[in-house]
Structures are given as structure tokens and as C-alpha cells.
Design a protein around this motif. Sequence first.
Motif, PDB file in Angstrom:
ATOM      1  N   THR A  10       5.615   5.575  -9.927  1.00 49.63           N
ATOM      2  CA  THR A  10       4.502   5.353  -9.027  1.00 49.63           C
ATOM      3  C   THR A  10       3.205   5.801  -9.672  1.00 49.63           C
ATOM      4  N   VAL A  19       8.281   0.753  -4.104  1.00 48.40           N
ATOM      5  CA  VAL A  19       7.515  -0.452  -4.416  1.00 48.40           C
ATOM      6  C   VAL A  19       6.578  -0.157  -5.577  1.00 48.40           C
ATOM      7  N   ARG A  64       3.597  11.839   0.992  1.00 47.48           N
ATOM      8  CA  ARG A  64       3.487  10.480   1.512  1.00 47.48           C
ATOM      9  C   ARG A  64       4.106  10.392   2.904  1.00 47.48           C
ATOM     10  N   LEU A  69       7.858   0.861   1.937  1.00 46.03           N
ATOM     11  CA  LEU A  69       6.994   1.230   0.811  1.00 46.03           C
ATOM     12  C   LEU A  69       7.731   1.994  -0.277  1.00 46.03           C
ATOM     13  N   GLU A  76       5.275   9.651  -3.723  1.00 49.63           N
ATOM     14  CA  GLU A  76       6.459   9.500  -2.889  1.00 49.63           C
ATOM     15  C   GLU A  76       7.114  10.862  -2.666  1.00 49.63           C
ATOM     16  N   SER A 125       2.454  -4.360   1.865  1.00 50.28           N
ATOM     17  CA  SER A 125       1.737  -3.990   3.081  1.00 50.28           C
ATOM     18  C   SER A 125       1.290  -5.222   3.858  1.00 50.28           C
ATOM     19  N   SER A 173       2.150  -3.227  -4.071  1.00 48.71           N
ATOM     20  CA  SER A 173       1.958  -2.482  -2.831  1.00 48.71           C
ATOM     21  C   SER A 173       1.099  -3.248  -1.821  1.00 48.71           C
ATOM     22  N   ASP A 217      -4.187  -6.511  -4.635  1.00 49.84           N
ATOM     23  CA  ASP A 217      -3.436  -6.241  -5.856  1.00 49.84           C
ATOM     24  C   ASP A 217      -4.174  -6.726  -7.095  1.00 49.84           C
ATOM     25  N   ALA A 227       0.300   4.114  -0.219  1.00 46.91           N
ATOM     26  CA  ALA A 227       1.410   4.013  -1.170  1.00 46.91           C
ATOM     27  C   ALA A 227       0.985   4.399  -2.578  1.00 46.91           C
ATOM     28  N   THR A 228      -0.229   4.051  -2.974  1.00 51.26           N
ATOM     29  CA  THR A 228      -0.682   4.342  -4.327  1.00 51.26           C
ATOM     30  C   THR A 228      -1.432   5.662  -4.422  1.00 51.26           C
ATOM     31  N   ALA A 255      -1.276   0.067   1.604  1.00 53.27           N
ATOM     32  CA  ALA A 255      -1.242  -0.018   0.136  1.00 53.27           C
ATOM     33  C   ALA A 255      -1.941   1.183  -0.494  1.00 53.27           C
ATOM     34  N   SER A 304       3.363  -0.205  -7.988  1.00 54.83           N
ATOM     35  CA  SER A 304       1.955  -0.248  -7.606  1.00 54.83           C
ATOM     36  C   SER A 304       1.420  -1.678  -7.552  1.00 54.83           C
TER      37      SER A 304
END
Length: 498
Positions: A10, A396, A146, A393, A142, A405, A401, A83, A137-138, A134, A398
Motif C-alpha cells: 500500500t 486494493v 484505517r 478496500l 491498512e 470506491s 482505489s 486514479d 485507502a491511500t 479512495a 493504490s
Amino acid sequence: MSSSAASPPTTPPSDATRRSPGVTLALIVTCQLMILLDATVVTIALPHIQDELGFTTTTLPWVQNAYLLPFGGLLLLGGRSGDILGRRRVFVAGVAVFTLASLLGGFAQSAAWLLAARAAQGVGAALAAPGTLALIATGFPEGPRRNRALGVFSAVAGSGMVLGLILGGVLTSVSWRWGLFINVPIGVVVAALTPRYVGEPPRDTGRFDLAGALSSCLGASALVFGFLRAADHGWSDPLALGAFAAGVALLAAFVLIESRARQPILPLRLLVHRDRASAYLDMLIIPALMFSVFFFLTEFLQKVLGYGPFQAGLAFLPLAVMQLVSARTAPRLVARVGAKPLVITGILLITAGVAWLTRLSAGTGYATGVLGPLLLFGTGVGLGFMPLNMTILGGVPSRDSGAASGLLQALQQLGGSLGPAVLITVFGAASRDAAEHPPAGLTHAALEHHTLAHGTAAAYTAGIGFALLALIVTLAGVRPLPRPPRPAGRATGTQTPV
């Protein structure tokens, strides 16, 4: 919830997120809350909008539909745009479009002016909404951090519609225009502070899958239109049936295009893992039921119990409180028992709440027949949404993401259109039957209350089918994750590769 596939690495949090993770999360969830509030704030104001701008009964639903169609149809494109072009950049652009459209809508002097502004709001929401999850997530690694962020996001996202009902009642008492103007200061603050406090994750190099974008936008829009049309004109309406046929054909073409595209707008690898695919399906089914509960119960509270708009919105406050509390508790429970048991518990509580609502009648009071179901439903949604978001998520990469989402929010939007459209059919049939075979001795007003309550109870009875389907999907499709090792006496967060 896991699969055998290993999690890809990640992206580490940006310097901005590391410095002020609380501010970062606040900006992200504020955007999500603004988008969700807008739907229900305007719903409460519809009668006042109709009187001032001259909408007819048949054109008034388009105040909502003009927003929902571009929002639902462009979510996948909005996710993939982030993205490729930059998630923060597209997020800020979406907030800016949404804010400007809200300002223009608040000044609307005609029906056409307002509808155009609502459509522009939908475009802005479709660009901004995928960026919320997203960026979480980034921006948050994780594990426990998160999970806590997702807990806050799930709490705000789940209670947004309820808060919109309450806020809508307050603002409409001043002017319906304030339901749109309220977005302006919020949007300006979010757009201004996001570049400072939210990092820009690395972009996915490439170009847009134009064929996939076009087929997904048109297909999703056709389906949403079909559901909205069926809710108003019945399932035998030729235009609704044509929209469904076109939507299915376009989405089938979309899947074929994506399977062959070098850089698809929706990477089908997101759906390869059984756990994530099951969580996606749950996030279609549960919102279908959730939107239906809000829709029918709002009608019951106002037309049977005689509540005004503000009082009806306030009646949902216990649901919002339980949702906030349980969503904040969910990350700790996930660390102890895993995601699957928590989702199952949430669905069972939702099922119990809806089953209780099937007992509604014209003589039902709020304390005896509504409060308990709202508490159960709010707790169930709060417990279930966070682990489902985490499953979708988890693992996933990057570069995907935004697409992950976008698909999640597109399914929620589709579910929100599907649920009421299906259950309105049940409501209509049951209401007609109650009107044709009424109990003896009812006054005209009492007969109206009896008919509406009978139809509402029947709709909730059918709604149990949604809850049971979500339970089956979770039991059959999601695999339990072994409990993570814990230091002595303490529970830790769990990484959940999918």
C-alpha cells in the motif's frame, strides 16, 4: 474476510496526512456528509419548491431525479478519473462544481434553472464521492488506523440522510433555498483546505477507457432512470421497461469492453475475489432496504402520526445516534471477532428492526412501534457498514482505489433507487386491497390512515427479503478471517487482505 491472494503493498501516507490525520479525515467525511445531506434536505423542501417555482405533480420528482441520474451514472468515471488525473485534484474539482451548482440552484428563478443546477450538483458529487474512500485507502495504512478512519466514515455516511431530514426541516422553515445555500460555506472550506491537509497519492499512468466510460455511464443512468420511472408509473410502463433493457444491454457491453481493455475504467480484477464481490453485493442490497425504510417511515410519520417535517426528521434521531455509536465501536469489535461475524450481527439486527415495522397499523404510536425498530436498525447498519467497507478496500492496490470506491458508491446509489422502486409496487397493491376491503365504520380520514399503514407494513414485509438475501450472501460468500495475534490483554487491529 480474506482470500488466498496476498495484499499488494500500500502507498504510505503523505506528509500532510501524517501531520494532521484528524483534519485530513474531517475534510473527507465532511464532503461525504455534504453530498448525503443534499438529497434529504431537498426532499423535505419539495412542497415549497413546487409552490414557488411552478412545478407540476409529474415534474416535481425531477428535482431529485436530475441529481440522481448524473450522480449514479458518472460514479465509475469519477472514480477512474481520480486514479489517472489525481485523486485529490478530482476530489477538489468535484467539490468546487458541487458548491457552485448549489449556489446557482439556491438563486433559481424557474423550474428549468433549478433542474440544470441539480444536474450539475450530480456531476460534482460523482467526481467528489469516489475520492472520499479512495483517499482514506491511500492515506491511512491498512490496519487499526484505517479501521478507525473507516469507522468514522461509516458513521457519518450512514447517518447523513437522517441528519438531512432534521436539517431540512429546520432550513425549510426559513426558505427552501437555504437547503442549497448551506452547501456553499461547507464546500468552500473543504475545497480550500484539502490541498493543504490531504496528500496527493501517486497517479496511475495511462489514458481513459472512453468506450467503457460511455457504456457504463449510459448503462447505469438507464437503470437508475428505469427504477425511478417504475416507482412513479409501475413496472409495466413501456418507458421503464425500455430503460431496463437498454441498461442491461449497455452494462453487458461494458463488461465485455472491460474484459478486453488495456486500462479499463473498472478493473475486473476487483471482482475476482469472492469476499470483495460478496461485500459489494451486500452494499447494493442493504442500501436498497435502508432507503426504503426512510422513504416509507417518513410518509407514515407525517401522514398517519401527523408529524410536521421537522418533527418527522427529529423522529429519526435515535437511529442516527445508535448508528454513530455502533460505527465507532465497530473497529474494536473487528479486531476481536473479525469482520464476518460483525456483518452477520448487523444484518440480523436490521432484519429484526424491519420485522418489527411489519406490525405497523393506524393505531401504532411512535414509542411502541417506531422507536424500537429505529434503534435496532441504526445499530445494525452501524455495525455492518464499516467491516463491509474494510473488506472492499482491503488489499486494493493504490492504482485501483478510485475505481474500487467508485463502484462501491455506484452500487449504493443503484440500491437506493432499486429498493423503494420495488417496494412501492408492493405498497401500492396492499394499499389498494386495504381500500377495497376496509374495516366497517371508519371515517374518511381513518380509512386513509388504515390504507397507508397497511401498505407500509406490507412493504416492510417484502423488505425482509432484502435483509435475508444480504444474510445469505454474507454466509455463503464471505470467508472468516482467523483472529489476529494479540499482545497480552490487548486487542489489536487486523489487516484484512482480500
